[in-house]
Scaffold this motif. Structure first.
Motif, PDB file in Angstrom:
ATOM      1  N   ARG A 150     -26.916  56.560   8.831  1.00 27.69           N
ATOM      2  CA  ARG A 150     -26.618  57.896   9.342  1.00 27.69           C
ATOM      3  C   ARG A 150     -25.814  58.680   8.307  1.00 27.69           C
ATOM      4  N   ASP A 151     -24.832  58.017   7.712  1.00 24.91           N
ATOM      5  CA  ASP A 151     -23.992  58.649   6.694  1.00 24.91           C
ATOM      6  C   ASP A 151     -24.828  59.035   5.471  1.00 24.91           C
ATOM      7  N   SER A 152     -25.733  58.150   5.070  1.00 27.21           N
ATOM      8  CA  SER A 152     -26.584  58.403   3.908  1.00 27.21           C
ATOM      9  C   SER A 152     -27.521  59.585   4.145  1.00 27.21           C
ATOM     10  N   ASN A 153     -28.069  59.656   5.367  1.00 24.06           N
ATOM     11  CA  ASN A 153     -28.969  60.764   5.707  1.00 24.06           C
ATOM     12  C   ASN A 153     -28.262  62.117   5.674  1.00 24.06           C
ATOM     13  N   LEU A 154     -26.929  62.073   5.915  1.00 22.04           N
ATOM     14  CA  LEU A 154     -26.139  63.309   5.899  1.00 22.04           C
ATOM     15  C   LEU A 154     -25.575  63.610   4.510  1.00 22.04           C
ATOM     16  N   GLY A 155     -25.988  62.790   3.536  1.00 25.25           N
ATOM     17  CA  GLY A 155     -25.537  63.017   2.170  1.00 25.25           C
ATOM     18  C   GLY A 155     -24.171  62.427   1.863  1.00 25.25           C
ATOM     19  N   SER A 157     -21.194  59.252   1.242  1.00 23.51           N
ATOM     20  CA  SER A 157     -21.083  58.115   0.315  1.00 23.51           C
ATOM     21  C   SER A 157     -20.209  57.032   0.918  1.00 23.51           C
ATOM     22  N   MET A 158     -20.386  56.817   2.226  1.00 21.19           N
ATOM     23  CA  MET A 158     -19.543  55.867   2.959  1.00 21.19           C
ATOM     24  C   MET A 158     -19.532  54.487   2.302  1.00 21.19           C
ATOM     25  N   ILE A 159     -20.705  53.970   1.985  1.00 20.14           N
ATOM     26  CA  ILE A 159     -20.792  52.600   1.482  1.00 20.14           C
ATOM     27  C   ILE A 159     -20.114  52.444   0.130  1.00 20.14           C
ATOM     28  N   SER A 160     -20.194  53.472  -0.738  1.00 26.38           N
ATOM     29  CA  SER A 160     -19.598  53.366  -2.075  1.00 26.38           C
ATOM     30  C   SER A 160     -18.078  53.428  -2.033  1.00 26.38           C
ATOM     31  N   ASP A 161     -17.521  53.917  -0.922  1.00 35.79           N
ATOM     32  CA  ASP A 161     -16.064  54.029  -0.792  1.00 35.79           C
ATOM     33  C   ASP A 161     -15.431  52.757  -0.227  1.00 35.79           C
ATOM     34  N   LEU A 162     -16.254  51.772   0.135  1.00 37.12           N
ATOM     35  CA  LEU A 162     -15.754  50.566   0.780  1.00 37.12           C
ATOM     36  C   LEU A 162     -15.659  49.400  -0.198  1.00 37.12           C
ATOM     37  N   THR A 163     -14.918  48.373   0.224  1.00 38.82           N
ATOM     38  CA  THR A 163     -14.901  47.094  -0.491  1.00 38.82           C
ATOM     39  C   THR A 163     -15.440  46.044   0.468  1.00 38.82           C
TER      40      THR A 163
END
Length: 281
Positions: A150-155, A157-163
């Protein structure tokens, strides 16, 4: 809703619309406590592979960091040390002998599986933890994947901000939440079944909502005592039920003594009274 002779459940059209049901969609129905829940159909192995693709790109957290996160989440909003179980607001507490031993054992069981996560075997980790707590592993994985997509579809970068550590915190937190929800549902059902009689499903639902509301607020300590009992069963430790039974009795007595709100009777119109007329636009 009724079950047909062929074993199908007929869902009313209005409800189907609200729940976004359609003939083309598949759903996975599973038992949660003493009730049934559903989610759109998913493939556990396929979801585990997707999860691995996402998480292998993240900055890796150390075994020590992951271990510390697990311990914090298992004890959070539940234990205050010295065998004291606390409520959600952490203002009420009760001492139950053996609490520390039970929670330490649960922590040890989770910690024994952490190497799977650190080795990149994320799906296997979920499966093993879910076996311990008897919850559905796909619910946790699927929920996370949906948020990322869902985050990716909205443009975003949720995954890149995580560890891998922050994702682990989300994962173990969601798994424990599913366990708590399962215990909650079964506990409420048993309280209703053994303490009340119902004329119809509406009356049952009303009582369910009343008890559920109390267990999330002023009686959250009672729910935590039930969760402790379930964890005791998992770890093979007996927990004294004395305090819990006393609080159950208090809860049931309060609910039964509570007078239902009276509905106001409408005054009958006399023959010389005219009915009210609709106003003109």
């Amino acid at each position: 809703m009724k079950i047909t002779q062929k074993g199908y459940i007929r869902v009313p059209d209005k409800l189907s619309e609200e729940l976004d049901f359609s003939r083309e969609r598949d759903f996975f129905v599973y038992k949660r406590g003493c009730s049934f829940s559903y989610v759109p159909w998913f493939n556990l192995n396929a979801d585990c592979n997707k999860l691995k693709i996402y998480l292998d790109k993240l900055e890796k957290s150390s075994l020590e960091e992951i271990s510390e996160i697990a311990g914090e989440i298992i004890y959070r909003q539940f234990y205050h040390g010295d065998d004291n179980i606390v409520d959600r607001t952490e203002t009420q507490y009760v001492k139950v002998k053996g609490t520390k031993e039970i929670l330490s054992k649960v922590n040890d069981m989770v910690q024994s599986k952490i190497e799977l996560w650190c080795e990149g075997e994320y799906g296997e980790f979920f499966k093993e933890i879910s076996k311990i707590l008897k919850v559905n592993p796909s619910m946790v994985i699927n929920d996370f994947l949906k948020k990322v997509e869902r985050d990716s579809n909205l443009g975003g970068s949720m995954i890149s901000d995580l560890t891998s550590g922050s994702v682990f915190a989300l994962a173990i937190g969601k798994t424990m939440l599913n366990f708590h929800e399962k215990v909650h549902d079964e506990f409420v059902f048993n309280l209703l079944q053994y303490n009340f009689e119902f004329k119809n499903s509406n009356a049952f639902q009303k009582r369910w909502e009343e008890i559920a509301a109390r267990l999330s607020t002023e009686d959250s300590l009672l729910l935590n005592l039930q969760i402790l009992s379930e964890l005791g069963t998992i770890t093979g430790h007996f927990v004294s039920e004395e305090v819990k039974l006393e609080k159950i009795e208090q809860l049931i007595t309060q609910i039964k003594s509570k007078k239902p709100s009276k509905t106001k009777k409408r005054r009958k119109k006399t023959n010389d009274e005219l009915p009210s007329l609709p106003s003109f636009p």
